[in-house]
Scaffold this motif. Structure first.
Motif, PDB file in Angstrom:
ATOM      1  N   VAL A   6       0.803  -1.216   0.000  1.00  0.00           N
ATOM      2  CA  VAL A   6       0.000   0.000   0.000  1.00  0.00           C
ATOM      3  C   VAL A   6       0.846   1.280   0.000  1.00  0.00           C
ATOM      4  O   VAL A   6       0.357   2.356  -0.295  1.00  0.00           O
ATOM      5  CB  VAL A   6      -1.006  -0.084   1.177  1.00  0.00           C
ATOM      6  CG1 VAL A   6      -0.460   0.526   2.442  1.00  0.00           C
ATOM      7  CG2 VAL A   6      -2.338   0.501   0.807  1.00  0.00           C
ATOM      8  N   HIS A   7       2.139   1.120   0.276  1.00  0.00           N
ATOM      9  CA  HIS A   7       3.004   2.313   0.308  1.00  0.00           C
ATOM     10  C   HIS A   7       4.461   1.936   0.045  1.00  0.00           C
ATOM     11  O   HIS A   7       5.102   1.288   0.863  1.00  0.00           O
ATOM     12  CB  HIS A   7       2.884   3.002   1.677  1.00  0.00           C
ATOM     13  CG  HIS A   7       3.758   4.198   1.817  1.00  0.00           C
ATOM     14  ND1 HIS A   7       3.477   5.402   1.205  1.00  0.00           N
ATOM     15  CD2 HIS A   7       4.935   4.394   2.474  1.00  0.00           C
ATOM     16  CE1 HIS A   7       4.433   6.271   1.495  1.00  0.00           C
ATOM     17  NE2 HIS A   7       5.326   5.690   2.260  1.00  0.00           N
ATOM     18  N   THR A   8       4.954   2.354  -1.108  1.00  0.00           N
ATOM     19  CA  THR A   8       6.351   2.080  -1.425  1.00  0.00           C
ATOM     20  C   THR A   8       6.957   3.282  -2.127  1.00  0.00           C
ATOM     21  O   THR A   8       6.238   4.087  -2.714  1.00  0.00           O
ATOM     22  CB  THR A   8       6.504   0.816  -2.301  1.00  0.00           C
ATOM     23  OG1 THR A   8       7.880   0.649  -2.652  1.00  0.00           O
ATOM     24  CG2 THR A   8       5.693   0.918  -3.581  1.00  0.00           C
ATOM     25  N   HIS A   9       8.278   3.376  -2.046  1.00  0.00           N
ATOM     26  CA  HIS A   9       8.960   4.472  -2.741  1.00  0.00           C
ATOM     27  C   HIS A   9       9.681   3.961  -3.986  1.00  0.00           C
ATOM     28  O   HIS A   9      10.427   4.698  -4.604  1.00  0.00           O
ATOM     29  CB  HIS A   9       9.945   5.167  -1.794  1.00  0.00           C
ATOM     30  CG  HIS A   9       9.239   5.951  -0.731  1.00  0.00           C
ATOM     31  ND1 HIS A   9       9.075   7.313  -0.785  1.00  0.00           N
ATOM     32  CD2 HIS A   9       8.599   5.548   0.406  1.00  0.00           C
ATOM     33  CE1 HIS A   9       8.393   7.717   0.275  1.00  0.00           C
ATOM     34  NE2 HIS A   9       8.092   6.674   1.017  1.00  0.00           N
ATOM     35  N   SER A  10       9.467   2.698  -4.335  1.00  0.00           N
ATOM     36  CA  SER A  10      10.092   2.228  -5.571  1.00  0.00           C
ATOM     37  C   SER A  10       9.043   1.570  -6.459  1.00  0.00           C
ATOM     38  O   SER A  10       8.027   1.075  -5.976  1.00  0.00           O
ATOM     39  CB  SER A  10      11.220   1.250  -5.262  1.00  0.00           C
ATOM     40  OG  SER A  10      10.758   0.272  -4.368  1.00  0.00           O
ATOM     41  N   GLY A  68      -1.200  11.417  -0.258  1.00  0.00           N
ATOM     42  CA  GLY A  68      -0.206  11.172   0.775  1.00  0.00           C
ATOM     43  C   GLY A  68       1.069  10.623   0.159  1.00  0.00           C
ATOM     44  O   GLY A  68       1.128  10.502  -1.063  1.00  0.00           O
ATOM     45  N   GLU A  69       2.126  10.344   0.921  1.00  0.00           N
ATOM     46  CA  GLU A  69       1.979  10.485   2.325  1.00  0.00           C
ATOM     47  C   GLU A  69       2.000  11.964   2.720  1.00  0.00           C
ATOM     48  O   GLU A  69       2.756  12.765   2.176  1.00  0.00           O
ATOM     49  CB  GLU A  69       3.079   9.717   3.078  1.00  0.00           C
ATOM     50  CG  GLU A  69       4.512  10.122   2.737  1.00  0.00           C
ATOM     51  CD  GLU A  69       5.549   9.206   3.414  1.00  0.00           C
ATOM     52  OE1 GLU A  69       5.627   9.195   4.660  1.00  0.00           O
ATOM     53  OE2 GLU A  69       6.244   8.498   2.680  1.00  0.00           O
ATOM     54  N   CYS A  70       1.162  12.245   3.702  1.00  0.00           N
ATOM     55  CA  CYS A  70       1.105  13.584   4.262  1.00  0.00           C
ATOM     56  C   CYS A  70       0.837  13.370   5.746  1.00  0.00           C
ATOM     57  O   CYS A  70       0.549  12.255   6.163  1.00  0.00           O
ATOM     58  CB  CYS A  70      -0.015  14.382   3.602  1.00  0.00           C
ATOM     59  SG  CYS A  70      -1.632  13.602   3.672  1.00  0.00           S
ATOM     60  N   VAL A 127      -2.635   5.060   8.621  1.00  0.00           N
ATOM     61  CA  VAL A 127      -1.354   5.469   9.190  1.00  0.00           C
ATOM     62  C   VAL A 127      -0.312   4.474   8.702  1.00  0.00           C
ATOM     63  O   VAL A 127      -0.389   3.278   8.973  1.00  0.00           O
ATOM     64  CB  VAL A 127      -1.403   5.502  10.735  1.00  0.00           C
ATOM     65  CG1 VAL A 127       0.001   5.614  11.311  1.00  0.00           C
ATOM     66  CG2 VAL A 127      -2.259   6.671  11.208  1.00  0.00           C
ATOM     67  N   HIS A 128       0.642   4.963   7.947  1.00  0.00           N
ATOM     68  CA  HIS A 128       1.614   4.042   7.355  1.00  0.00           C
ATOM     69  C   HIS A 128       2.821   3.844   8.284  1.00  0.00           C
ATOM     70  O   HIS A 128       3.078   4.663   9.171  1.00  0.00           O
ATOM     71  CB  HIS A 128       1.998   4.528   5.947  1.00  0.00           C
ATOM     72  CG  HIS A 128       3.317   5.206   5.874  1.00  0.00           C
ATOM     73  ND1 HIS A 128       4.492   4.511   5.737  1.00  0.00           N
ATOM     74  CD2 HIS A 128       3.657   6.500   5.917  1.00  0.00           C
ATOM     75  CE1 HIS A 128       5.489   5.375   5.709  1.00  0.00           C
ATOM     76  NE2 HIS A 128       5.020   6.577   5.821  1.00  0.00           N
ATOM     77  N   GLY A 129       3.505   2.724   8.101  1.00  0.00           N
ATOM     78  CA  GLY A 129       4.711   2.422   8.882  1.00  0.00           C
ATOM     79  C   GLY A 129       4.451   2.349  10.375  1.00  0.00           C
ATOM     80  O   GLY A 129       5.288   2.763  11.181  1.00  0.00           O
ATOM     81  N   THR A 175       6.089  -1.844   1.962  1.00  0.00           N
ATOM     82  CA  THR A 175       7.551  -1.963   2.030  1.00  0.00           C
ATOM     83  C   THR A 175       8.209  -0.605   2.286  1.00  0.00           C
ATOM     84  O   THR A 175       9.368  -0.559   2.696  1.00  0.00           O
ATOM     85  CB  THR A 175       8.137  -2.564   0.738  1.00  0.00           C
ATOM     86  OG1 THR A 175       7.702  -1.789  -0.377  1.00  0.00           O
ATOM     87  CG2 THR A 175       7.721  -4.009   0.576  1.00  0.00           C
ATOM     88  N   ASP A 176       7.501   0.491   2.022  1.00  0.00           N
ATOM     89  CA  ASP A 176       8.036   1.843   2.226  1.00  0.00           C
ATOM     90  C   ASP A 176       9.397   1.968   1.530  1.00  0.00           C
ATOM     91  O   ASP A 176       9.503   1.675   0.347  1.00  0.00           O
ATOM     92  CB  ASP A 176       8.106   2.151   3.727  1.00  0.00           C
ATOM     93  CG  ASP A 176       8.214   3.652   4.015  1.00  0.00           C
ATOM     94  OD1 ASP A 176       8.048   4.465   3.079  1.00  0.00           O
ATOM     95  OD2 ASP A 176       8.467   4.021   5.177  1.00  0.00           O
ATOM     96  N   THR A 177      10.444   2.373   2.267  1.00  0.00           N
ATOM     97  CA  THR A 177      11.752   2.551   1.618  1.00  0.00           C
ATOM     98  C   THR A 177      12.647   1.326   1.793  1.00  0.00           C
ATOM     99  O   THR A 177      13.814   1.346   1.422  1.00  0.00           O
ATOM    100  CB  THR A 177      12.492   3.764   2.228  1.00  0.00           C
ATOM    101  OG1 THR A 177      12.540   3.583   3.640  1.00  0.00           O
ATOM    102  CG2 THR A 177      11.778   5.064   1.917  1.00  0.00           C
TER     103      THR A 177
END
Ligand SMILES: [Zn+2]
Length: 214
Positions: A6-10, A68-70, A127-129, A175-177
């Motif tokens: 749901v949230h990744t930077h790659s 987001g993310e915000c 709310v991520h991470g 996975t985020d970063t």
């Protein structure tokens, strides 16, 4: 899609994975599913309006899944009242364009809950991470805020105790970063909840369809 990130930077190239890539107002490639927002670390007073306008243009895209993310961060040096103002403007965009919010929150969980109570948004907040304690998790969930878990679930023993006690209907993975594969997070979640992997996969899919209306 099998595994939802749901949230990744790659950008993901794996074929079993559906991921929402985090974009910024400075991004140029919107060809894959994405979210876009102003991160509280990167607020600069004189570009806020231009950035919000740019974000609003992207929100109408089919590929845009969330704003987001915000959010709010009490550890960064950016003035907290300015963070609040920019966050509230993004909440308004989320409501106007019917896109969920992906939230970055550091030491400001009570403020997030307070805003949720005041604004009563129709869109879901995630709310991520998430890597905090059981009480904070329950407080957020009680206010119908979803939690997304990432690499901390692999390493943080306290979080591993908390996680199995939470209702899966409010859970996502990310996975985020980090370099980890999203499947690793699903695997540890399966192990910790002593359940079948299919149950985790299906519930997260169900959550995704419910919240992202896809
Ligand atoms: Zn992130």
């Amino acid at each position: 899609m099998l595994f939802i990130d749901v949230h990744t930077h790659s950008s993901s190239t794996q074929k079993d994975v559906f991921s929402i890539e985090n974009k910024y107002p400075s991004s140029t490639d919107f060809s894959q599913p994405f979210s876009i927002g102003i991160h509280p670390w990167y607020i600069t007073q004189n570009t806020i309006q231009d950035e919000l306008n740019f974000i609003e243009q992207q929100l109408v895209s089919e590929n845009c899944y969330a704003i987001g993310e915000c959010g709010l961060d009490k550890v960064t040096e950016v003035d907290f009242s300015l963070q609040l103002e920019v966050f509230k403007q993004q909440i308004q965009l989320s409501e106007k364009h019917k896109k969920p919010l992906i939230i970055h929150c550091v030491k400001a969980f009570q403020e997030i809950i307070q805003l949720k109570k005041e604004i009563k948004p129709k869109q879901s907040w995630i709310v991520h991470g998430f890597n905090k304690n059981h009480q904070i998790a329950l407080d957020l969930i009680r206010h119908e805020i979803c939690l997304s878990f990432g690499r901390s679930l692999l390493k943080n023993k306290k979080l591993q105790e908390t996680f199995p006690k939470l209702p899966l209907a409010f859970v996502f993975f990310e996975t985020d970063t980090s370099e980890e594969h999203i499947e690793d997070i699903y695997n540890i979640a399966t192990e910790q909840r002593k359940t079948k992997k299919e149950e985790i996969i299906n519930t997260i899919k169900h959550n995704f369809n419910r919240i992202f209306k896809r």
